[in-house]
Design a protein around this motif. Structure first.
Motif, PDB file in Angstrom:
ATOM      1  N   LYS A   1      36.607  40.972  37.879  1.00  0.00           N
ATOM      2  CA  LYS A   1      37.706  41.509  38.690  1.00  0.00           C
ATOM      3  C   LYS A   1      37.863  40.718  39.979  1.00  0.00           C
ATOM      4  N   LEU A   2      36.744  40.303  40.552  1.00  0.00           N
ATOM      5  CA  LEU A   2      36.797  39.509  41.775  1.00  0.00           C
ATOM      6  C   LEU A   2      37.498  38.175  41.523  1.00  0.00           C
ATOM      7  N   SER A   3      37.184  37.523  40.405  1.00  0.00           N
ATOM      8  CA  SER A   3      37.834  36.250  40.083  1.00  0.00           C
ATOM      9  C   SER A   3      39.325  36.441  39.829  1.00  0.00           C
ATOM     10  N   ALA A   4      39.687  37.530  39.169  1.00  0.00           N
ATOM     11  CA  ALA A   4      41.105  37.813  38.921  1.00  0.00           C
ATOM     12  C   ALA A   4      41.847  38.043  40.221  1.00  0.00           C
ATOM     13  N   ARG A   5      41.173  38.694  41.183  1.00  0.00           N
ATOM     14  CA  ARG A   5      41.807  38.952  42.479  1.00  0.00           C
ATOM     15  C   ARG A   5      41.906  37.680  43.315  1.00  0.00           C
ATOM     16  N   MET A   6      40.882  36.815  43.230  1.00  0.00           N
ATOM     17  CA  MET A   6      40.834  35.617  44.055  1.00  0.00           C
ATOM     18  C   MET A   6      41.591  34.432  43.458  1.00  0.00           C
ATOM     19  N   ALA A   7      41.884  34.467  42.169  1.00  0.00           N
ATOM     20  CA  ALA A   7      42.516  33.324  41.505  1.00  0.00           C
ATOM     21  C   ALA A   7      43.818  32.876  42.170  1.00  0.00           C
ATOM     22  N   PRO A   8      44.742  33.766  42.484  1.00  0.00           N
ATOM     23  CA  PRO A   8      45.982  33.290  43.117  1.00  0.00           C
ATOM     24  C   PRO A   8      45.738  32.596  44.446  1.00  0.00           C
ATOM     25  N   LYS A   9      44.793  33.118  45.221  1.00  0.00           N
ATOM     26  CA  LYS A   9      44.492  32.508  46.515  1.00  0.00           C
ATOM     27  C   LYS A   9      43.849  31.134  46.316  1.00  0.00           C
ATOM     28  N   LEU A  10      42.908  31.049  45.390  1.00  0.00           N
ATOM     29  CA  LEU A  10      42.225  29.788  45.145  1.00  0.00           C
ATOM     30  C   LEU A  10      43.150  28.727  44.562  1.00  0.00           C
ATOM     31  N   LEU A  11      44.077  29.176  43.702  1.00  0.00           N
ATOM     32  CA  LEU A  11      45.014  28.239  43.079  1.00  0.00           C
ATOM     33  C   LEU A  11      46.263  28.016  43.921  1.00  0.00           C
ATOM     34  N   LYS A  12      46.285  28.654  45.096  1.00  0.00           N
ATOM     35  CA  LYS A  12      47.397  28.526  46.042  1.00  0.00           C
ATOM     36  C   LYS A  12      48.728  28.990  45.442  1.00  0.00           C
ATOM     37  N   LEU A  13      48.666  30.140  44.733  1.00  0.00           N
ATOM     38  CA  LEU A  13      49.873  30.736  44.172  1.00  0.00           C
ATOM     39  C   LEU A  13      50.459  31.707  45.177  1.00  0.00           C
TER      40      LEU A  13
END
Length: 103
Positions: free
Chosen positions: A77-89
């Motif tokens: 869940k943490l990765s799903a939440r952080m993915a947009p921020k990390l991928l700059k979406l």
């Protein structure tokens, strides 16, 4: 993939997207993170496919809850939440639905 930090994962994803090659990504990873364990080719492909799957689902399913998104994509869940921020979406917003309701 639990052994790599978020910074390392983002670096692997970015270099793979830019280079298009797991071999080149591994070389650049080794230069930047000289003391870290270098991921193999399959690990890089799995990481990229998971992050692209999360990105696709976030863009096309605006009402998906993080728990469901994590279960569908096989990430935490943490990765799903952080993915947009990390991928700059950009954050997903349901602007089309709001615009249709206000008309």
């Amino acid at each position: 993939m639990g052994r790599y930090t978020s910074e390392q994962r983002v670096f692997l994803y970015d270099t793979y997207v830019k280079c298009g090659s797991a071999r080149k990504s591994r070389r650049k990873f080794l230069r930047k993170f000289c003391h870290a364990r270098v991921p193999n080719r399959q690990t890089i492909h799995n990481l990229v496919s998971k992050l692209e799957d999360v990105e696709f689902r976030r863009e096309h399913k605006t009402k998906t809850f993080l728990k469901c998104l994590a279960r569908e994509t096989g990430v935490s869940k943490l990765s799903a939440r952080m993915a947009p921020k990390l991928l700059k979406l950009r954050p997903c917003k349901s602007t089309a639905i709001r615009a249709a309701r206000s008309s």
